[in-house]
Design a protein around this motif. Structure first.
Motif, PDB file in Angstrom:
ATOM      1  N   PRO A 265       0.815  -1.215   0.000  1.00 46.40           N
ATOM      2  CA  PRO A 265       0.000   0.000   0.000  1.00 46.40           C
ATOM      3  C   PRO A 265       0.847   1.263   0.000  1.00 46.40           C
ATOM      4  O   PRO A 265       1.867   1.345   0.672  1.00 46.40           O
ATOM      5  CB  PRO A 265      -0.820  -0.127   1.288  1.00 46.40           C
ATOM      6  N   ARG A 266       0.388   2.221  -0.790  1.00 51.11           N
ATOM      7  CA  ARG A 266       1.051   3.511  -0.838  1.00 51.11           C
ATOM      8  C   ARG A 266       0.011   4.579  -0.572  1.00 51.11           C
ATOM      9  O   ARG A 266      -1.078   4.536  -1.151  1.00 51.11           O
ATOM     10  CB  ARG A 266       1.686   3.739  -2.205  1.00 51.11           C
ATOM     11  N   LYS A 267       0.318   5.500   0.308  1.00 46.19           N
ATOM     12  CA  LYS A 267      -0.672   6.506   0.680  1.00 46.19           C
ATOM     13  C   LYS A 267      -1.037   7.359  -0.518  1.00 46.19           C
ATOM     14  O   LYS A 267      -0.181   7.927  -1.180  1.00 46.19           O
ATOM     15  CB  LYS A 267      -0.163   7.383   1.817  1.00 46.19           C
ATOM     16  N   ASP A 268      -2.338   7.433  -0.792  1.00 47.70           N
ATOM     17  CA  ASP A 268      -2.867   8.256  -1.870  1.00 47.70           C
ATOM     18  C   ASP A 268      -2.790   9.722  -1.458  1.00 47.70           C
ATOM     19  O   ASP A 268      -3.034  10.068  -0.310  1.00 47.70           O
ATOM     20  CB  ASP A 268      -4.323   7.862  -2.135  1.00 47.70           C
TER      21      ASP A 268
ATOM     22  N   HIS B  68      -5.657   8.226   4.747  1.00 48.18           N
ATOM     23  CA  HIS B  68      -4.948   7.122   5.373  1.00 48.18           C
ATOM     24  C   HIS B  68      -4.636   6.055   4.331  1.00 48.18           C
ATOM     25  O   HIS B  68      -5.243   6.002   3.267  1.00 48.18           O
ATOM     26  CB  HIS B  68      -5.781   6.514   6.505  1.00 48.18           C
ATOM     27  N   GLU B  69      -3.673   5.213   4.637  1.00 49.95           N
ATOM     28  CA  GLU B  69      -3.298   4.140   3.730  1.00 49.95           C
ATOM     29  C   GLU B  69      -4.360   3.051   3.723  1.00 49.95           C
ATOM     30  O   GLU B  69      -5.058   2.835   4.697  1.00 49.95           O
ATOM     31  CB  GLU B  69      -1.955   3.548   4.159  1.00 49.95           C
ATOM     32  N   ASN B  70      -4.460   2.365   2.587  1.00 52.47           N
ATOM     33  CA  ASN B  70      -5.386   1.243   2.478  1.00 52.47           C
ATOM     34  C   ASN B  70      -4.569  -0.030   2.332  1.00 52.47           C
ATOM     35  O   ASN B  70      -3.958  -0.279   1.294  1.00 52.47           O
ATOM     36  CB  ASN B  70      -6.317   1.433   1.279  1.00 52.47           C
TER      37      ASN B  70
END
Length: 526
Positions: free
Chosen positions: A131-134, A139-141
């Protein structure tokens, strides 16, 4: 013996589903026979179900083949209804507030307490990228969900338009937003006018262009959601307030996200108070902050209006709105056949026990889930069935086999600790964000700067809340300047992106047409 109440029902022609605390039961819709239940799972699987805690959100796919659920452990589970087989599970980034299926059975939409809506495929891919923070999400998914849209406040409810082209979302900060689906960063319109939290929205079955919203305000609001125009108000406070029986928890028992504080903190505080009291008795003096005299009556929390669910139905060529309120013992309906400008008086049916949920069947009969064991005198009538006839509620005389089963063979024993964990009425305390009854969402005063010199310890406002207030004030100020008479998509035409494409971080967006509200909306989304 105490039992879990049925918190949610799904009714289909052949199969029906009852959710009771942490458990799921599949029943034959005609005979009421229990076909599958998580109670009957092997011990290892049953332990996993109990560990997840009560099912907080659930959705049945349009085909009725799949059920999606989420509990306190923030795990999204997908079940195959036939045989109640667990097909997949994924970790959610934050506690969910609502689940819906979109695009048939293929997509699951999940809203969470951080204000984001993510989409997940029905079956997760075998290999999920790290996961990479959008840049746009808060928050990260961890499960690779795709961000659809984000609010800057707790997202309480969302619905898809009947044609599936738009998603309408509501939050605790009085906002209702109309966005494109699945490209939710394109905002079509805002429906602004609520002065308290919005907790329920519904697109009418008999009028797809009309949205009904309700929450903590004394009226339901009627919207043309594509233009953001409020078509009218339906006053409900005087009709609902006499039937609200449950008082909210004290604010001191909740954390800043509206969740119950851990018991460990309360135990430490109680131990500290006892120690201070004992020290004070030994010295013959009262300790500072001593508790009030037990003989003095403790003031009760005022009742809180919080609309839980809104539905629409047509019966004998009459058109009705049906709604419930959290902690109220009655179900309510209003005839809008003559239009929303002149609605009829609000009809009610008092069950004597708080209404947890309700579902409207295809034949316009209404199945109502009750907290039957609430209060001193409990009983086992967990579900009742009523009809709307000539604008009046009437109990259904015929005893349906499924109804009988829900009140007898489908009851699952629960301990006092289980019922306390279920905590059906927590939203009464967590939804109202501003206790001042005179609060006006269009008149916001930011708190003073947080200087350690002039702010008392323990009274600082968090960065998250401060950011929300600033964004909200900025948006409302710009909206006052330019108005909201045209759709959002028209106002953001001609945007141009500035900045280096290779530079990290989100890009700065500026409206070439010098439309300030477009810039505010894009900043708010980021």
């Amino acid at each position: 013996m105490a039992f879990f109440p049925h918190t949610q029902l799904f009714l289909r022609v052949t199969r029906s589903i009852a959710i009771s605390g942490p458990h799921i039961q599949i029943l034959d819709s005609k005979s009421g026979a229990v076909l599958s239940s998580t109670v009957d799972l092997p011990d290892s699987d049953k332990e996993s179900v109990l560990k997840s805690g009560p099912v907080r959100c659930a959705a049945l796919s349009p085909s009725g083949k799949y059920l999606a659920t989420a509990g306190d452990d923030k795990i999204l589970k997908v079940w195959e209804v036939e045989g109640l087989q667990a097909r997949s599970q994924r970790e959610l980034p934050k506690r969910p507030t609502s689940i819906q299926f979109a695009a048939g059975d293929d997509i699951i939409l999940v809203a969470d307490k951080f204000g984001d809506v993510f989409s997940y495929p029905l079956h997760p891919p075998e290999n999920i990228a790290k996961p990479r923070k959008d840049a746009l999400s808060s928050h990260e998914n961890v499960s690779g969900g795709e961000l659809i849209l984000g609010h800057t406040s707790l997202l309480t409810s969302f619905v898809l338009s009947h044609d599936g082209r738009y998603i309408v979302s509501a939050d605790r900060d009085e906002h209702i937003r109309v966005s494109w689906y699945p490209k939710g960063f394109n905002i079509e319109m805002y429906c602004l006018g609520h002065t308290k939290f919005v907790s329920a929205i519904h697109v009418l079955d008999f009028s797809p262009s009309t949205l009904i919203s309700g929450g903590g305000d004394p009226s339901l609001k009627v919207w043309d959601w594509m233009t953001g125009v409020c078509l009218g108000d339906i006053p409900i406070l005087d009709a609902v307030l006499p039937y609200i029986r449950v008082r909210p928890q004290k604010k001191s028992e909740l954390d800043e996200d509206g969740e119950r504080k851990p018991n460990k903190r309360r135990r430490k505080k109680e131990q500290k108070n006892k120690a201070q009291a004992s020290d004070g008795e030994g010295e013959g003096e009262k300790p500072a902050g001593d508790t009030p005299d037990p003989a003095e009556p403790v003031p009760e929390e005022p009742f809180t209006l919080a609309v839980h669910k809104i539905a629409s139905l047509t019966a004998n060529d009459n058109k009705y709105l049906v709604f419930s309120a959290i902690g109220a013992t009655a179900l309510f309906a209003v005839d809008v056949s003559a239009g929303f400008s002149t609605p009829s008086e609000i009809e009610h049916f008092d069950f004597g026990k708080p209404v947890i949920d309700f579902i409207v069947e295809d034949d316009a009969s209404i199945w109502v889930c009750l907290d039957a064991q609430w209060g001193d005198a409990g009983d086992d009538v967990m579900v009742q069935r009523i009809n709307l006839v000539a604008g009046k509620f009437q109990p259904v005389a015929e005893e349906h086999p499924l109804l009988k089963a829900l009140n007898t063979t489908c009851l699952i024993p629960a301990s006092a600790a289980d019922l306390k964990t279920l905590d059906l009425y927590l939203p009464l305390a967590s939804l109202p964000k501003i206790p001042d009854a005179e609060h006006n969402a269009m008149d916001i005063e930011l708190p003073p700067p947080q200087d350690d010199a002039n702010v008392a310890p323990g009274k600082k406002i968090g960065k998250k809340q401060m950011g929300r207030l600033k964004n909200k004030q900025k948006l409302l100020e710009r909206m006052h300047e330019v108005g909201v008479s045209t759709p959002m998509s028209e106002r953001v035409k001609g945007l141009e992106v500035e900045g280096d494409d290779e530079a990290p971080g989100p890009k700065k967006i500026k409206a070439a047409s010098a439309d300030p509200i477009a810039d505010v909306n894009m900043e708010t989304e980021s």
